[in-house]
Design a protein around this motif. Structure first.
Motif, mmCIF file in Angstrom:
data_model
loop_
_atom_site.group_PDB
_atom_site.id
_atom_site.type_symbol
_atom_site.label_atom_id
_atom_site.label_comp_id
_atom_site.label_asym_id
_atom_site.label_seq_id
_atom_site.Cartn_x
_atom_site.Cartn_y
_atom_site.Cartn_z
ATOM 1 N N ASP B 196 5.070 -11.950 4.486
ATOM 2 C CA ASP B 196 6.151 -10.968 3.504
ATOM 3 C C ASP B 196 5.661 -10.210 3.075
ATOM 4 O OD1 ASP B 196 7.915 -12.787 4.789
ATOM 5 O OD2 ASP B 196 8.492 -14.384 3.547
ATOM 6 N N ALA B 197 5.182 -10.429 1.912
ATOM 7 C CA ALA B 197 4.013 -9.672 1.252
ATOM 8 C C ALA B 197 4.022 -8.303 1.463
ATOM 9 C CB ALA B 197 2.432 -10.462 0.961
ATOM 10 N N ALA B 198 3.970 -8.003 2.819
ATOM 11 C CA ALA B 198 3.649 -6.510 3.361
ATOM 12 C C ALA B 198 4.779 -6.548 3.483
ATOM 13 C CB ALA B 198 2.766 -7.110 5.020
ATOM 14 N N VAL B 199 5.994 -7.105 3.731
ATOM 15 C CA VAL B 199 7.056 -6.262 4.538
ATOM 16 C C VAL B 199 7.486 -6.059 3.289
ATOM 17 C CG1 VAL B 199 8.892 -6.157 5.390
ATOM 18 C CG2 VAL B 199 7.177 -7.725 6.882
ATOM 19 N N ALA B 200 7.350 -6.145 1.670
ATOM 20 C CA ALA B 200 7.839 -6.588 0.491
ATOM 21 C C ALA B 200 7.454 -4.725 0.368
ATOM 22 C CB ALA B 200 7.477 -7.625 -0.114
ATOM 23 N N LEU B 201 6.625 -4.008 0.875
ATOM 24 C CA LEU B 201 6.089 -3.255 0.070
ATOM 25 C C LEU B 201 7.315 -2.386 0.848
ATOM 26 C CD1 LEU B 201 2.167 -3.145 0.074
ATOM 27 C CD2 LEU B 201 3.967 -3.961 -1.638
ATOM 28 N N ALA B 202 8.102 -2.247 1.917
ATOM 29 C CA ALA B 202 9.069 -1.471 2.460
ATOM 30 C C ALA B 202 10.077 -0.945 1.292
ATOM 31 C CB ALA B 202 9.710 -2.203 3.366
ATOM 32 N N GLN B 204 12.748 3.606 0.936
ATOM 33 C CA GLN B 204 13.265 3.718 1.882
ATOM 34 C C GLN B 204 12.960 4.874 2.717
ATOM 35 O OE1 GLN B 204 16.270 3.101 1.395
ATOM 36 N NE2 GLN B 204 16.859 4.556 2.257
ATOM 37 N N LEU B 206 10.875 3.371 5.401
ATOM 38 C CA LEU B 206 10.654 2.994 6.100
ATOM 39 C C LEU B 206 11.825 1.996 6.650
ATOM 40 C CD1 LEU B 206 9.430 1.398 8.528
ATOM 41 C CD2 LEU B 206 9.350 -0.700 6.326
ATOM 42 N N GLY B 326 15.902 -0.178 -5.936
ATOM 43 C CA GLY B 326 14.337 -0.113 -6.188
ATOM 44 C C GLY B 326 14.100 -1.841 -6.249
ATOM 45 N N LEU B 327 12.509 -2.033 -6.275
ATOM 46 C CA LEU B 327 12.311 -3.633 -5.882
ATOM 47 C C LEU B 327 12.717 -4.939 -7.066
ATOM 48 C CD1 LEU B 327 10.203 -5.093 -3.739
ATOM 49 C CD2 LEU B 327 8.672 -4.709 -4.655
#
Lengths: 359, 359
Positions: B196-202, B204, B206, B326-327
């Motif tokens: 999840d932590a990696a996918v959270a860096l997605a 626009q 991607l 934005g995140l």
């Protein structure tokens, strides 16, 4: 008020100075080019010190290929300051520091997920980091007080801070950013020698897949070269997956029976479904399934404005929005994504207002 | 008024009936399922004939795997009618007809670039073809009068008609649709096992690259299998290109010097620039370079409406529009693409109206 010294007054360094000065931080600036440093100062990003400075935090915002060298220099010059850098790849910087025998107690690497298609101090914006993720990559050697200080400064700049191990960060950006960039570029490259009649069949799907193929080759060469092992690993897996699909298509090209080949194709598309479902939606929340209301938009100034004004009056919140253009037709197709419960009401209300709904 | 007989009352057949009946054409319907045919009739797509019909044009709108069989049957049943089909891959249908020794004088294959994520008569829409490309794929055997009739009917349905040789069509859709779909699916598939932590860096980028990865595996298996040779050829070239990039990354992983490796990366991204520039922009015109004005949108109902109303008052025409989120932040980033000459004026006028511009 935090004392922050910024080394490198390009886009990121200048923007960081502008962002921190909003809150009254004491920002000092340094650049190998006196002209660039003076420009950043003139733009309001901070002051140029007359003599020695005593920063609490040094931010190295140089090009990636000199980042490790500048971090090591900063750790020596300010024996009690915390030091961070903003390079988009973290492992290579850390490896270089370790190879040089640097004490890493006061160093915490970081990567703000912010950028622009233009570079240089003159492109700096005080709100460049607003709402963007800023990943910190401390190691086991990093002093927790250093992590806390970099976190506070990143938040002051407007970012949402998260923490990842350096190699974890590099693997993550390989998968979510670097490999998608290569895939988009090379899918677009296949269009280079296609004739006009063929390219004319392009639809919104192709436009979406290849939008980032317009990115700068120079910048991306640096990014990809700096994260070569992690990008290679993800790209190798992608090439293997594509190879299996090529094999299946090869079997189907020679025999319409081709047992198992259709299963390979279906599994490839289904795996894409599963991966796509993991991408966070709006506000970093879990992905939400929206319902799309499609509206035909006459190609006249103000029509989109009229649509959005009508939707505002109807009171529906728009979650996502895309504008598609038909081939050679004097109108576009607006795709308005809303929460499922709102879709039918919106569609009816728009039709009542004279909009032509589509699909 | 044209007499059109539609075989297969799924999404496309029903939508075509609905579209042609707007103009008063006499549409008769046929389906292997009496229930489906009656449903399409009830929806207004045409009539169910009591006895023999005498159509000028027969449209075969069946699933791809029975298309050639139904076309051959239609040519036999109506010895003076023109026959077309709507399958998304043309070479396979033609090969099967030729293998069966069919006289192709009265047959003209076609492919409307229209669809929905839902299927069946109940999803049919009278405006499904409005503004969409509809490609005709006549052969040298095809009677010009047959091409003229299919052209007229496709235009009646609302489409923009173009003509390509069948193998040209299949190679084109392989490059502009089928390979992009596979690339999007397999890039997304790489996210499946990411944490999840990696996918959270997605971001626009991607999201754009992988949007069509949400497509239906069953449908795409049929499409890809039906165009296997053309998709294999484009995909093989893509895999070769990716392989060269993997080799370059491999060299950079073992040696930071790696002569030539950075050139390979830069050429890959630059080739993507060139291919991307060939994709037609709005209205099928030559690609236009737009300038993007970025505006921060508070996450409250009506804010987008207010933005578009303001842009309408300012009088600027919007060419493209994207909404980015934005995140973890309570606002989004609107990207408004306009012709370059209009960008500075729009940005100033929006700032005057209190909008926060970004980047």
């Amino acid at each position: 008020m935090t004392r922050v010294h910024v080394i490198g007054t390009g886009l990121l360094g200048t923007s960081l100075g502008l962002a921190l000065r909003r809150l009254g931080d004491d920002v000092t600036l340094e650049d190998i080019s006196p002209t660039h440093a003076a420009l950043a100062r003139d733009l309001g990003a901070g002051r140029l010190p007359d003599g020695p400075v005593d920063p609490e935090l040094v931010v190295v915002a140089t090009p990636p290929d000199v980042t490790a060298h500048c971090v090591a220099g900063a750790l020596r010059r300010w024996p009690s300051a915390a030091v961070t850098d903003l390079a988009s790849v973290k492992g290579a910087v850390l490896d270089a520091l370790r190879d040089a025998g640097t004490d890493l107690t006061r160093y915490c690497g970081s990567h703000p997920m912010a950028g622009r298609e233009r570079s240089g101090a003159v492109s700096g914006r005080h709100d460049l980091f607003d709402g963007r993720a800023w990943v910190l990559t401390p190691t086991t050697e990093t002093d927790p007080a250093v992590v806390a200080l970099v976190t506070a400064v990143a938040r002051s700049a407007g970012s949402a801070v998260s923490t990842l191990a350096p190699e974890h960060h590099d693997a993550a950006v390989a998968a979510v950013s670097h490999v998608p960039q290569l895939a988009a570029s090379l899918v677009a490259a296949r269009l280079e020698r296609l004739d006009d009649a063929a390219v004319a069949l392009a639809g919104q799907g192709l436009r979406d897949v290849t939008r980032i193929a317009a990115s700068d080759p120079g910048l991306w060469t640096q990014i990809l070269a700096g994260n070569a092992p992690a990008v290679r690993d993800v790209l190798t897996a992608l090439v293997d997956d594509l190879g299996r699909v090529v094999d299946a298509l090869d079997e189907l090209s020679t025999s319409s029976d081709a047992p198992g080949a259709r299963g390979t194709l279906a599994r490839a598309i289904a795996a894409g479904n599963a991966g796509h479902a993991r991408i966070p939606g709006k506000h970093g929340a879990a992905p939400t399934a929206y319902t799309t209301v499609r509206v035909l938009i006459p190609d006249e100034p103000g029509q989109l404005g009229r649509l959005f004004a009508d939707i505002a009056v109807i009171g529906t919140n728009i979650e996502e929005f895309h504008l598609d253009h038909g081939l050679g037709q004097p109108f576009g197709l607006a795709e308005v994504d809303v929460v499922p419960a709102a879709a039918a009401g919106l569609a009816h209300a728009l039709a009542d207002r004279g909009w032509r709904l589509h699909g």
